[in-house]
Design an enzyme around this catalytic site. Structure first.
Site, PDB file in Angstrom:
ATOM      1  N   ASP A   9       0.868  -1.198   0.000  1.00 39.42           N
ATOM      2  CA  ASP A   9       0.000   0.000   0.000  1.00 39.42           C
ATOM      3  C   ASP A   9       0.898   1.238   0.000  1.00 39.42           C
ATOM      4  O   ASP A   9       2.120   1.135   0.155  1.00 39.42           O
ATOM      5  CB  ASP A   9      -0.922  -0.001   1.239  1.00 39.42           C
ATOM      6  CG  ASP A   9      -1.925   1.157   1.223  1.00 39.42           C
ATOM      7  OD1 ASP A   9      -2.352   1.563   0.118  1.00 39.42           O
ATOM      8  OD2 ASP A   9      -2.275   1.670   2.298  1.00 39.42           O
ATOM      9  N   SER A  10       0.255   2.408  -0.126  1.00 38.81           N
ATOM     10  CA  SER A  10       1.012   3.662  -0.045  1.00 38.81           C
ATOM     11  C   SER A  10       1.434   3.943   1.399  1.00 38.81           C
ATOM     12  O   SER A  10       2.455   4.570   1.651  1.00 38.81           O
ATOM     13  CB  SER A  10       0.135   4.810  -0.520  1.00 38.81           C
ATOM     14  OG  SER A  10      -1.043   4.863   0.285  1.00 38.81           O
ATOM     15  N   CYS A  73      -4.445  -1.665  -1.919  1.00 39.48           N
ATOM     16  CA  CYS A  73      -4.655  -0.237  -2.145  1.00 39.48           C
ATOM     17  C   CYS A  73      -5.604  -0.115  -3.326  1.00 39.48           C
ATOM     18  O   CYS A  73      -5.296  -0.589  -4.422  1.00 39.48           O
ATOM     19  CB  CYS A  73      -3.310   0.409  -2.473  1.00 39.48           C
ATOM     20  SG  CYS A  73      -3.423   2.104  -3.027  1.00 39.48           S
ATOM     21  N   GLU A 151      -3.592   7.762   8.966  1.00 40.54           N
ATOM     22  CA  GLU A 151      -2.140   7.640   9.212  1.00 40.54           C
ATOM     23  C   GLU A 151      -1.808   8.157  10.614  1.00 40.54           C
ATOM     24  O   GLU A 151      -1.086   7.516  11.373  1.00 40.54           O
ATOM     25  CB  GLU A 151      -1.347   8.477   8.180  1.00 40.54           C
ATOM     26  CG  GLU A 151      -1.331   7.914   6.775  1.00 40.54           C
ATOM     27  CD  GLU A 151      -0.335   6.775   6.588  1.00 40.54           C
ATOM     28  OE1 GLU A 151       0.713   6.755   7.243  1.00 40.54           O
ATOM     29  OE2 GLU A 151      -0.629   5.883   5.766  1.00 40.54           O
ATOM     30  N   CYS A 183     -11.250   2.744   0.289  1.00 41.68           N
ATOM     31  CA  CYS A 183      -9.823   3.025   0.472  1.00 41.68           C
ATOM     32  C   CYS A 183      -9.424   2.217   1.696  1.00 41.68           C
ATOM     33  O   CYS A 183     -10.131   2.238   2.714  1.00 41.68           O
ATOM     34  CB  CYS A 183      -9.606   4.516   0.729  1.00 41.68           C
ATOM     35  SG  CYS A 183      -7.942   4.903   1.336  1.00 41.68           S
ATOM     36  N   HIS A 185      -7.349   2.629   3.901  1.00 40.85           N
ATOM     37  CA  HIS A 185      -7.096   3.407   5.123  1.00 40.85           C
ATOM     38  C   HIS A 185      -8.376   3.581   5.953  1.00 40.85           C
ATOM     39  O   HIS A 185      -8.293   3.771   7.163  1.00 40.85           O
ATOM     40  CB  HIS A 185      -6.582   4.805   4.768  1.00 40.85           C
ATOM     41  CG  HIS A 185      -5.117   4.875   4.464  1.00 40.85           C
ATOM     42  ND1 HIS A 185      -4.568   4.399   3.308  1.00 40.85           N
ATOM     43  CD2 HIS A 185      -4.076   5.374   5.192  1.00 40.85           C
ATOM     44  CE1 HIS A 185      -3.258   4.616   3.316  1.00 40.85           C
ATOM     45  NE2 HIS A 185      -2.937   5.210   4.455  1.00 40.85           N
TER      46      HIS A 185
HETATM   47  N1  DGL Z   1      -4.883   3.003   0.931  1.00 40.98           N
HETATM   48  C1  DGL Z   1      -4.975   3.465  -0.393  1.00 40.98           C
HETATM   49  C2  DGL Z   1      -6.263   3.111  -1.097  1.00 40.98           C
HETATM   50  O1  DGL Z   1      -6.830   2.105  -0.759  1.00 40.98           O
HETATM   51  C3  DGL Z   1      -4.279   4.723  -0.805  1.00 40.98           C
HETATM   52  C4  DGL Z   1      -4.503   5.974  -0.025  1.00 40.98           C
HETATM   53  C5  DGL Z   1      -3.650   7.094  -0.581  1.00 40.98           C
HETATM   54  O2  DGL Z   1      -2.415   6.951  -0.519  1.00 40.98           O
HETATM   55  O3  DGL Z   1      -4.204   8.078  -1.084  1.00 40.98           O
HETATM   56  O4  DGL Z   1      -6.704   3.760  -1.991  1.00 40.98           O
END
Ligand code: DGL
Length: 268
Positions: A9-10, A73, A151, A183, A185
């Site tokens: 992931d990012s 992600c 985060e 997402c 996150h």
């Molecule tokens: N967790 C990621 C997603 O599912 C990326 C969030 C990001 O870096 O903008 O899209």
């Protein structure tokens, strides 16, 4: 195909997927690779996102002899899966926003997709909605600020509820009954999102479906593999020079035995 599961992931979002994978496969080694140098992905140009992710994932997968790659992600999965599948001969699992189950579940036939600005504008997402939610009204909400709140939460900060309420304002004003957390996150903020939106809106994510798919694809590997007595190995690798101290402690608490920059793990 006997190496670890590579989860990508990012940032820390993919940990919501790792948690689900651990519930169904508690004893397989995992390498969690996160591209914190380029976070947030939802703001990146498509070409930049594709080139960076593909080379990072391919290099890491080869270096650790990964059994499978999980692109945990949504923003990256909407773009990189076909290219990765051409470049690597191991299974590649991506994350797809849970539009299909949400459309089935919504009584009012009115759902929302809360994702990154990148994910909500992709043709991939449009096609998903056309294929599985044709009979529903689908409202799209994009936010990178929510990514940064998640985060901060995992790094130990208190979630700013006033800010969260402001960000979720348009969703509160909408009459939707089912919200897709598109997402990875966002499940990390699910308790706070629920607090703001109330219990009348169902929240759905794809974590469990991804974990089940990984377990299915790894069934043969797991049957033939003997780890002896050693403990399961969880390691985290990041692309920036460092991570917040709070996040490092959190990863250690979660069972990661190594948390290190990618530069120190690369073969010369
Ligand atoms: N967790 C990621 C997603 O599912 C990326 C969030 C990001 O870096 O903008 O899209």
């Amino acid at each position: 195909m006997s190496g670890p599961i590579l989860i990508f992931d990012s940032g820390i979002g993919g940990l919501s997927i790792l948690d689900e994978i651990r519930k169904v496969i508690p004893d397989h080694d995992c390498c969690y690779l996160f591209d914190n140098a380029r976070l947030p992905y939802g703001e990146l140009e498509e070409s930049e996102l594709i080139t960076g992710c593909v080379s990072l994932i391919c290099e890491q997968a080869k270096q650790i002899n990964a059994a499978i790659v999980v692109v945990a992600c949504n923003s990256a999965s909407t773009l990189v899966l076909p290219i990765l599948r051409k470049q690597l001969s191991i299974p590649i699992v991506g994350v797809v926003p849970a539009i299909k189950p949400a459309a089935k579940m919504s009584k009012q036939r009115h759902i929302g997709l809360l994702a990154t600005p990148g994910t909500i504008k992709r043709p991939y997402t449009k096609e998903l909605i056309e294929a599985f939610a044709e009979e529903c009204r689908v409202d799209l909400f994009g936010s990178s600020e929510l990514v940064m709140l998640a985060e901060a939460k995992l790094a130990g900060a208190r979630v700013d509820m006033a800010k969260l309420a402001l960000l979720l304002g348009p969703i509160r004003e909408s009459a939707l009954d089912t919200l897709v957390l598109g997402c990875t996150h966002f499940p990390i903020l699910a308790p706070e999102i629920r607090q703001v939106l109330g219990n009348h809106i169902a929240l759905l994510d794809s974590g469990k479906a991804v974990a089940d798919r990984v377990a299915y694809l790894l069934v043969d590997v797991r049957a033939s593999k003997s780890k002896g007595n050693r403990d399961t190995d969880y390691r985290a690798v990041y692309t920036a020079d460092d991570i917040a101290l709070g996040l490092r402690s959190r990863l250690v608490e979660e069972g990661f035995t190594k948390v290190e920059p990618r530069s120190s793990t690369r073969l010369s």
